[in-house]
Scaffold this active site. Structure first.
Site, PDB file in Angstrom:
ATOM      1  CB  CYS A 113      -0.999   0.071   1.107  1.00 54.30           C
ATOM      2  SG  CYS A 113      -2.434   1.313   0.885  1.00 54.30           S
TER       3      CYS A 113
ATOM      4  CG  HIS B 217      -3.939  -3.165   2.881  1.00 50.64           C
ATOM      5  ND1 HIS B 217      -2.904  -2.987   3.986  1.00 50.64           N
ATOM      6  CD2 HIS B 217      -4.284  -2.025   2.500  1.00 50.64           C
ATOM      7  CE1 HIS B 217      -3.000  -1.586   3.996  1.00 50.64           C
ATOM      8  NE2 HIS B 217      -3.673  -1.092   3.130  1.00 50.64           N
TER       9      HIS B 217
ATOM     10  CD  GLU C 209      -1.532  -5.838   5.117  1.00 53.07           C
ATOM     11  OE1 GLU C 209      -1.834  -4.717   5.565  1.00 53.07           O
ATOM     12  OE2 GLU C 209      -1.311  -6.144   4.067  1.00 53.07           O
TER      13      GLU C 209
END
Length: 276
Positions: A122, A240, A242
């Site tokens: 990001c 993102h 994660e």
């Protein structure tokens, strides 16, 4: 391979910063440095040991910390300051975080000098592009005609879109291998189709000369960059991964993010052991 590199590779996570604020009750407004929890967990699940890379305002600190780590991960957060790529903010609210920029730009410079692999996520892809000579759109909605909605505070990570990823790229290899297992990828002759979250209002504009675009959103916004050769290894993604952990919140129907972290950790291990 040394004994240490047979263990989990150490991955340095640049610190997100909450600056001093006399009106904030927490720690009575003192400056804080932190990592987002799911980012640290994603690195651990991927086989790495996350290490916080604090901003001590000293290059020596970065050199010592990164010399004993195997890779650098640039995590998300506040806007990159337009001043960091030679522009003035178009609006006051887009002035970004110049202090954090200085920390991360210096960390990238040190990591490159030490030959450490770099993964940007990001904000991380944005500051990586800036560090290597590129620029950003300060606000996609304002500056990119016909753009999708890439960020909505109220819906946050609920927003999603497809990403067209070059099949012949490092990221293409990562997601091609796992796409068959998870059934999340469409296919074309030259591209793979991922389904990701989207939580950003800035994006890459002018691409640094050394970086290659390997993924775009349907509106043309750049979603991934790569620089991979014998001396340098850097990859950035705009989404993102994660948060794409298979949970209900992350969206189990989306392309999983875990493969990216496990493969990045593998690269860090290989390069630390003298591979390429």
């Amino acid at each position: 391979m040394t004994a240490r590199h047979a263990d989990r590779p150490r991955i340095a996570l640049t610190a997100a910063i909450i600056h001093e604020d006399p009106n904030r009750a927490l720690f009575k407004g003192k400056a804080l440095q932190f990592s987002e929890q799911k980012m640290a967990h994603a690195v651990w699940r991927g086989g790495g040991l996350p290490i916080q890379l604090l901003d001590l305002r000293e290059r020596e600190a970065l050199e010592q910390a990164l010399s004993v780590c195997d890779g650098l991960l640039l995590q998300g957060g506040a806007d990159v300051a337009p001043l960091s790529y030679g522009e003035q903010p178009l609006r006051p609210e887009w002035k970004g975080d110049w202090i954090r920029d200085q920390h991360e730009l210096a960390a990238i410079e040190v990591a490159v000098a030490l030959g450490k692999p770099i993964l940007g996520i990001c904000r991380g892809i944005q500051v990586l592009n800036v560090a290597l000579g590129g620029s950003l759109y300060q606000d996609i909605e304002t500056q990119v005609a016909g753009s999708l909605v890439h960020r909505d505070w109220n819906r946050y990570e609920i927003i999603e879109h497809t990403v067209a990823l070059a099949r012949e790229s490092w990221l293409g290899d990562v997601f091609r291998d796992h796409g068959r297992d998870h059934g999340q990828l469409g296919s074309g002759d030259d591209e793979l189709t991922l389904l990701t979250n989207t939580v950003h209002h800035q994006s890459v504009n002018r691409v640094a000369d050394s970086l290659t675009v390997c993924a775009r959103a349907p509106d043309g916004v750049i979603e991934a960059l790569e620089l991979i050769n014998a001396e340098r290894w850097a990859v950035g993604v705009q989404w993102h991964p994660e948060w794409l952990d298979g949970s209900d919140e992350g969206g189990p129907h989306r392309t999983p993010g875990n493969p990216l972290f496990s493969r990045f950790v593998e690269v860090c291990r290989e390069r630390a052991a003298g591979g390429s």
